[in-house]
Every structure is written in structure tokens, then in C-alpha cells.
Write a protein that holds these residues in place. Structure first.
Motif, PDB file in Angstrom:
ATOM      1  N   ASN A  81      13.106 -34.680  10.002  1.00 56.34           N
ATOM      2  CA  ASN A  81      11.753 -35.523  10.300  1.00 56.34           C
ATOM      3  C   ASN A  81      11.130 -35.167  11.491  1.00 56.34           C
ATOM      4  O   ASN A  81       9.866 -34.818  11.590  1.00 56.34           O
ATOM      5  CB  ASN A  81      11.910 -37.043  10.401  1.00 56.34           C
ATOM      6  N   GLN A  82      12.125 -34.871  12.610  1.00 57.27           N
ATOM      7  CA  GLN A  82      11.416 -34.257  13.758  1.00 57.27           C
ATOM      8  C   GLN A  82      10.820 -32.933  13.380  1.00 57.27           C
ATOM      9  O   GLN A  82       9.729 -32.445  14.172  1.00 57.27           O
ATOM     10  CB  GLN A  82      12.584 -34.154  14.889  1.00 57.27           C
ATOM     11  N   TYR A  83      11.519 -31.984  12.977  1.00 55.09           N
ATOM     12  CA  TYR A  83      10.998 -30.480  12.741  1.00 55.09           C
ATOM     13  C   TYR A  83      10.252 -30.492  11.398  1.00 55.09           C
ATOM     14  O   TYR A  83       9.945 -29.203  10.814  1.00 55.09           O
ATOM     15  CB  TYR A  83      12.202 -29.673  12.794  1.00 55.09           C
ATOM     16  N   GLU A  84       9.803 -31.533  10.638  1.00 56.48           N
ATOM     17  CA  GLU A  84       8.987 -31.335   9.432  1.00 56.48           C
ATOM     18  C   GLU A  84       9.755 -30.493   8.092  1.00 56.48           C
ATOM     19  O   GLU A  84       9.330 -29.922   7.645  1.00 56.48           O
ATOM     20  CB  GLU A  84       7.810 -31.008   9.693  1.00 56.48           C
ATOM     21  N   VAL A  85      11.044 -30.846   8.460  1.00 60.61           N
ATOM     22  CA  VAL A  85      11.671 -30.176   7.065  1.00 60.61           C
ATOM     23  C   VAL A  85      11.862 -31.053   5.934  1.00 60.61           C
ATOM     24  O   VAL A  85      12.518 -32.232   5.771  1.00 60.61           O
ATOM     25  CB  VAL A  85      13.102 -29.960   7.610  1.00 60.61           C
ATOM     26  N   ARG A  86      11.029 -30.648   4.867  1.00 53.90           N
ATOM     27  CA  ARG A  86      10.859 -31.779   3.628  1.00 53.90           C
ATOM     28  C   ARG A  86      11.762 -31.144   2.358  1.00 53.90           C
ATOM     29  O   ARG A  86      11.542 -31.337   1.358  1.00 53.90           O
ATOM     30  CB  ARG A  86       9.496 -31.616   3.503  1.00 53.90           C
ATOM     31  N   SER A  87      12.437 -30.032   2.732  1.00 53.73           N
ATOM     32  CA  SER A  87      13.053 -29.428   1.612  1.00 53.73           C
ATOM     33  C   SER A  87      14.738 -29.604   1.425  1.00 53.73           C
ATOM     34  O   SER A  87      15.296 -29.297   0.435  1.00 53.73           O
ATOM     35  CB  SER A  87      13.218 -27.914   1.789  1.00 53.73           C
ATOM     36  N   ILE A  88      15.128 -30.682   2.062  1.00 51.04           N
ATOM     37  CA  ILE A  88      16.481 -31.162   2.024  1.00 51.04           C
ATOM     38  C   ILE A  88      16.560 -32.786   1.843  1.00 51.04           C
ATOM     39  O   ILE A  88      15.890 -33.446   2.418  1.00 51.04           O
ATOM     40  CB  ILE A  88      17.204 -30.756   3.118  1.00 51.04           C
ATOM     41  N   GLY A  89      17.606 -33.007   0.802  1.00 50.53           N
ATOM     42  CA  GLY A  89      17.963 -34.442   0.745  1.00 50.53           C
ATOM     43  C   GLY A  89      19.464 -34.546   0.783  1.00 50.53           C
ATOM     44  O   GLY A  89      20.248 -33.639   0.987  1.00 50.53           O
ATOM     45  N   PHE A  90      19.913 -35.936   0.810  1.00 50.30           N
ATOM     46  CA  PHE A  90      21.211 -36.015   1.090  1.00 50.30           C
ATOM     47  C   PHE A  90      21.692 -37.263   0.051  1.00 50.30           C
ATOM     48  O   PHE A  90      20.953 -37.918  -0.516  1.00 50.30           O
ATOM     49  CB  PHE A  90      21.609 -36.797   2.575  1.00 50.30           C
ATOM     50  N   VAL A  91      23.274 -37.203   0.061  1.00 52.18           N
ATOM     51  CA  VAL A  91      23.686 -38.179  -0.707  1.00 52.18           C
ATOM     52  C   VAL A  91      24.695 -38.905   0.293  1.00 52.18           C
ATOM     53  O   VAL A  91      25.112 -38.658   1.217  1.00 52.18           O
ATOM     54  CB  VAL A  91      24.515 -37.651  -2.133  1.00 52.18           C
ATOM     55  N   CYS A  92      25.235 -40.231  -0.429  1.00 47.63           N
ATOM     56  CA  CYS A  92      26.262 -40.660   0.466  1.00 47.63           C
ATOM     57  C   CYS A  92      27.702 -40.534  -0.232  1.00 47.63           C
ATOM     58  O   CYS A  92      27.832 -40.741  -1.203  1.00 47.63           O
ATOM     59  CB  CYS A  92      25.811 -42.323   0.108  1.00 47.63           C
ATOM     60  N   PRO A  93      28.516 -40.121   0.850  1.00 47.35           N
ATOM     61  CA  PRO A  93      29.801 -39.606   0.461  1.00 47.35           C
ATOM     62  C   PRO A  93      30.560 -40.740  -0.091  1.00 47.35           C
ATOM     63  O   PRO A  93      31.544 -40.406  -0.924  1.00 47.35           O
ATOM     64  CB  PRO A  93      30.524 -39.157   1.699  1.00 47.35           C
ATOM     65  N   THR A  94      30.510 -41.941   0.061  1.00 50.77           N
ATOM     66  CA  THR A  94      31.191 -43.090  -0.496  1.00 50.77           C
ATOM     67  C   THR A  94      30.841 -43.521  -1.986  1.00 50.77           C
ATOM     68  O   THR A  94      31.736 -43.692  -2.630  1.00 50.77           O
ATOM     69  CB  THR A  94      31.123 -44.333   0.304  1.00 50.77           C
ATOM     70  N   GLN A  95      29.438 -42.974  -2.494  1.00 49.12           N
ATOM     71  CA  GLN A  95      29.411 -43.054  -3.723  1.00 49.12           C
ATOM     72  C   GLN A  95      29.918 -41.953  -4.782  1.00 49.12           C
ATOM     73  O   GLN A  95      29.799 -41.940  -6.018  1.00 49.12           O
ATOM     74  CB  GLN A  95      27.614 -43.234  -3.975  1.00 49.12           C
ATOM     75  N   ILE A  96      30.445 -40.816  -4.120  1.00 53.24           N
ATOM     76  CA  ILE A  96      30.754 -39.689  -5.191  1.00 53.24           C
ATOM     77  C   ILE A  96      32.276 -39.272  -4.953  1.00 53.24           C
ATOM     78  O   ILE A  96      32.440 -38.288  -5.272  1.00 53.24           O
ATOM     79  CB  ILE A  96      29.620 -38.546  -4.925  1.00 53.24           C
ATOM     80  N   SER A  97      32.880 -39.840  -4.138  1.00 55.32           N
ATOM     81  CA  SER A  97      34.136 -39.624  -3.835  1.00 55.32           C
ATOM     82  C   SER A  97      35.149 -39.471  -4.894  1.00 55.32           C
ATOM     83  O   SER A  97      34.940 -40.134  -6.236  1.00 55.32           O
ATOM     84  CB  SER A  97      34.924 -40.559  -2.766  1.00 55.32           C
ATOM     85  N   HIS A  98      36.118 -38.764  -5.025  1.00 58.12           N
ATOM     86  CA  HIS A  98      37.132 -38.614  -5.917  1.00 58.12           C
ATOM     87  C   HIS A  98      37.773 -40.146  -6.382  1.00 58.12           C
ATOM     88  O   HIS A  98      37.711 -40.269  -7.577  1.00 58.12           O
ATOM     89  CB  HIS A  98      38.325 -37.631  -5.666  1.00 58.12           C
TER      90      HIS A  98
END
Length: 533
Positions: A367-384
């Protein structure tokens, strides 16, 4: 209307001699004129024009575009075809009143059967939970004499005296998550089966979308005692069955089968000399020793100093889990334990809470550097562990994240399996997934591959997805066995700060040489500064 018209026509259109019969006189006149003009047309004595055709001549009016022609001002179906019998057959396309009533009754019965089929399993589960509670709620605390993890309690649990009838379980008074031992009682004897965290609970607490049952507490299971994996849960659950199913997940647990570790330690301690100076008991010991502190950065040292004054009875710090970043509401908070921060400062293996806080920092950086091309997931929701317990839920989560981030270049997914962290970078546009593994091996990641492949094929992309390209990418490799979490955080940091505008990560990391200690210390400084401010 069409069915009614057909019904009228089928009942009224034939006379006794088999010829067509039209009861309305005006309609009969028009009918005969139409036949007359059709014969003239066949003999070449009549030439129809655009607004002067067979029907318009028969009706005595020129045809105008968009007009509907009929006989008289208020012509109705009954005036044209006559009044039919009230008893109409189903074969004519018109259902009798009795048939309609029968269909409504069938529909009602089908609806009742469908609702019962859906609700009966839930009702049975609730009935089992109620019976369990009525049978097993005792009048005492668990482990009153102290017990080591994994050891059956052979002695009967003592009952409380009347003078203590109003005391509460320690678990009901906690204000923050506390480490605890979890037990089951299969044959009337409590057996410790797991270690985890007990969470503050109220009447409004929800666990896996279900209200918290009376005399139960919300817990998360971190570690199962060896040999106890296949014990059934103390309370029936629609999603999970055994203790192994709920590792890294939340569950409801009867209060009398939950014991806080700090309570056990107090029970097992020998009486101390009362002459000890109590003025020193209000200060918390530093989370790192004097041999480590000089090697930490400015913000890390500041964090260590501030935590010395943190209340002794509080073992964790709670941060809000932003749904807009992690795309779920299974829990509202991130609980950072004191031990987790210690591990970060000591360069030990990292817990998931440290990774989650770093994702919050990276989102702030974007948000600070106006990077709009990257998203994230929550690691707890996709763990093995989550994949093994609820594969469909992980697929649904991936589908939701991909739909939310369909315009992004990269989605950064921190994946944990077998005590190892690696980074999966989802590239929706190129329909590929880059694997950044700090310690490559023959590790089987078939479950996460299957879930992400199915999710890719479930997200509308404008073209049919034939094959998902999984690409191992060159990246710095960890020199030892416990730095994987730091390397995954550094991969994400480099992608956000250096490679956010590229189309793919092939060749982005030029070397597989390990990161320098300066690179790792920079991460810890960023983490500590974000956590502080």
C-alpha cells in the motif's frame, strides 16, 4: 393461456358429423370469407398486398403494422369458442383442480423429506453432544494431583468440598490464549492426548460455525501425544472424528478435560521459602540472553526491552486478522506467543504467527509503494494438515482467493508441510505455479498440487484450463535445517520490493547461494518495527 386455448379448441372445434364447428356467427362469416379469398388467390383472381391481404379483406379492415386483428371490440376466448365443460382432462394440457391439489401435496411431502434428510444428521450430532454432556460433566477439575502428558489417570478424580462449590474452572477466567493439555475420557479415566491452546470463550463464541456448548471451551490443537492420534474427540463433530483430524484446527472441548499448563506447574511445585524477596517477581525475564542481545538490530532490541515489562500472566499478544488480506473469518485474531518472538530473535524454527504478521507488514508495504500486482493467502488455511482434514475446504478457499485476485500478477502462498516452509507463487495469467523451496527434496506435495489444480479449473478465466504448469524456480537455499521460515519471508519481501512488475519469476532469483546474515537481520528488523508501531 396457450394450454387453455388448446383445451377449448379440442373440445369445441368438431360438430357431430366430424366437420369443424364454430359457434360464433361473426367468426363463421370471417372463416367463410377466408376460404373464399384463398380460392380466388389460387385461381389468380386475387392479388394480396402488404396491407391488403386475405385476413384484412375477410375482416373488412386494412392491416397496419403492429396491430392485432380480432372480431368485435371485446372478443374473448369463450365468445369465439364457446364455454367448455368445467371438467377438463390432463391429456388436453389442462390440469383439473384435484390434479393440482395432488401435485401440491407431492411437493410438500418431497420438501419435508429433503429437509429431514439435511437436518437429521445435525439433530443426531446435537443429541449425542447433549447425552455426552449430561453423562460426563463432573464436579471437579482435571489433573488435581498433577500428571505428565500421555499418562492415564488411574486414581479417581476427587470431588470438591461444599465450601468450594462456587469456585470456577481456571479455564473460565483466562483473558488470552493459554497453553494447555487436552484429555479424553473413553472408559471413565481421563487420558491426555494432545497439547494446544485454550482460548477465552463467551456465550457468543463460535467454533467451526457452531455455537459453543455449555461447559465447553474453544481450543486449538498443536501437537498430538504419540500413540494417541486415533482417539475419538470427546464431543461429536460433523467435520472431524479423531484427535489427529483437528491438528492446527479449532474444536470444542469439555472444561473438565482441559488443564492449563501453568496450573499443573503450580500444583507440581514444592512449597518455596516464604522469606524470598517478592519485589523481584513483578518483572519478566528477558526473552533472550546477554549472548544474543548484542547481535540484534535496533528495533529487535527495543522489542526485547519492552517485553520485559509485559504482564507476567499474559503469554501472548493479539493482533486483528484482516479479512481483506487473508480472505477468511475462521478466527478474528493472530495470537503471537512470547515463545514465538523468542524463536524469531534466536533464529529458531518459526511458528505460523510470525509468518502471518510478516504478511501484514508486506501488505502495508504494498500500500505504501502502490504495488497492486500482489495478493496473499493465509498459511493456516492451506497447510498440509488442513488438506488432510478438509480437502474440499482448501479448494473452496483457493477458488475464493483466486477470484478476488484474478487481476494480480502473483498470489503468494506460504505452505507448511512436515515442519518445513516453502513458497508457492500462483500466476493466474500464465496458469502456472512457481515453487520456491529453500530446501529442495523428494518431498511429496501431491495434496497441495491437487487442490490448486482443481481450484484453477474452477475459476472463470475466459479460456479452458488444460494443464497447470508447476515450475520449480532457482532461489537461495538455506544452509541448515531450521531457516526455512526466514527464507520464505525473504522470498516474499524480494518479490514485493524487486519483482512486483515482472510477468513471471523465471530467472528472477539469479543465484541459489544462501542469504547473508544481513539479509535475515533485515527481515527481523522489519518484523519488529511493524510489531512495535
Amino acid at each position: 393461456m396457450i394450454a387453455a386455448l388448446i383445451g377449448y379448441e379440442q373440445e369445441q372445434k368438431k360438430a357431430n358429423d366430424g366437420s369443424y364447428f364454430i359457434p360464433n356467427e361473426k367468426t363463421q362469416e370471417v372463416f367463410h370469407k377466408i376460404i373464399e379469398k384463398c380460392e380466388e388467390l389460387n385461381q389468380g383472381r386475387f392479388e394480396p398486398k402488404r396491407h391488403h391481404g386475405v385476413l384484412s379483406v375477410a375482416l373488412g379492415k386494412d392491416d397496419n403494422s403492429g396491430s392485432v386483428r380480432a372480431i368485435g371490440t371485446y372478443s374473448t376466448i369463450q365468445e369465439v369458442f364457446g364455454r367448455p365443460d368445467r371438467k377438463q382432462s390432463i391429456s388436453s394440457g389442462v390440469y383439473s383442480e384435484a390434479a393440482v391439489q395432488q401435485m401440491l401435496e407431492n411437493c410438500r411431502q418431497n420438501t419435508i423429506m429433503e429437509v429431514e434428510a439435511k437436518m437429521n444428521p445435525k439433530i443426531e450430532t446435537m443429541d449425542q453432544q447433549l447425552k455426552f454432556l449430561m453423562k460426563n460433566i463432573p464436579g471437579t477439575h482435571l489433573f488435581s494431583g498433577g500428571v505428565s502428558a500421555g499418562t492415564p489417570l488411574s486414581d479417581p478424580l476427587p470431588t470438591r468440598s461444599n465450601c468450594h462449590s462456587v469456585d470456577t474452572y481456571p479455564i473460565t477466567t483466562i483473558q488470552s490464549p493459554k497453553m494447555c493439555l487436552l484429555a479424553v475420557c473413553p472408559n471413565g479415566t481421563p487420558i491426555v492426548v494432545a497439547k494446544g491452546m485454550a482460548h477465552p470463550s463467551t456465550d457468543e463464541t463460535m467454533v467451526n460455525h457452531q455455537p459453543l456448548l455449555p461447559n465447553c471451551v474453544k481450543v486449538s490443537v498443536d501437537e498430538v501425544i504419540k500413540g494417541r492420534e486415533q482417539f475419538n474427540l470427546p464431543l461429536p463433530d460433523q467435520q472431524y472424528v479423531t484427535i489427529a483430524d483437528i491438528v492446527d484446527s479449532f474444536a470444542q472441548w469439555p472444561m473438565h478435560l482441559v488443564s492449563l499448563e501453568e496450573s499443573l506447574s503450580k500444583q507440581n511445585k514444592k512449597p518455596k521459602d516464604q522469606s524470598v524477596d517478592l519485589s523481584t517477581t513483578g518483572a519478566r525475564a528477558p526473552i533472550v540472553g546477554d549472548d544474543v542481545l548484542p547481535h540484534l538490530g535496533e528495533h529487535c532490541k527495543c522489542l526485547v526491552d519492552l517485553l520485559i515489562g509485559f504482564p507476567l500472566g499474559k503469554d501472548c499478544i493479539e493482533l486483528e486478522l484482516d479479512k481483506a488480506i487473508f480472505h477468511h473469518q475462521n478466527t478474528r485474531s493472530i495470537f503471537v506467543m512470547m515463545n514465538d518472538i523468542t524463536d524469531l530473535m534466536m533464529m529458531n524454527w518459526l511458528n505460523v504467527s510470525i509468518i502471518q504478521v510478516f504478511v501484514l507488514f508486506l501488505n502495508q508495504l504494498c500500500n505504501q509503494y502502490e504495488v497492486r500486482s500482489i495478493g496473499f493467502v493465509c498459511p493456516t488455511q492451506i497447510s498440509h494438515t488442513m488438506l488432510k482434514s478438509n480437502f474440499r475446504k482448501v479448494i473452496s478457499y483457493f477458488v475464493h482467493v483466486m477470484e478476488q485476485h484474478k487481476d494480480k500478477n502473483f498470489i503468494l502462498a506460504q505452505y507448511h508441510q512436515d515442519s518445513h516452509w516453502l513458497l508457492l507463487v500462483i500466476c493466474i495469467r500464465s496458469k502456472s505455479i512457481c515453487i520456491l523451496d529453500p530446501l529442495p527434496s523428494n518431498r511429496d506435495i501431491g495434496l497441495i498440487k491437487g487442490s490448486m489444480n482443481l481450484a484453477f479449473r474452477s475459476v472463470p478465466t475466459g479460456a479452458r484450463v488444460k494443464k497447470i504448469n508447476w515450475k520449480p524456480c532457482k532461489c537461495p537455499r538455506q544452509p541448515r535445517g531450521h531457516e526455512c521460515g526466514y527464507y520464505v519471508m525473504r522470498y516474499m519481501y524480494d518479490i514485493v520490493t524487486k519483482y512486483s512488475s515482472v510477468d513471471n519469476l523465471d530467472g528472477a532469483f539469479e543465484s541459489d547461494s544462501p542469504y547473508s546474515i544481513h539479509d535475515i537481520n533485515e527481515l527481523r528488523e522489519h518484523w519488529s518495527k511493524f510489531f512495535l508501531f
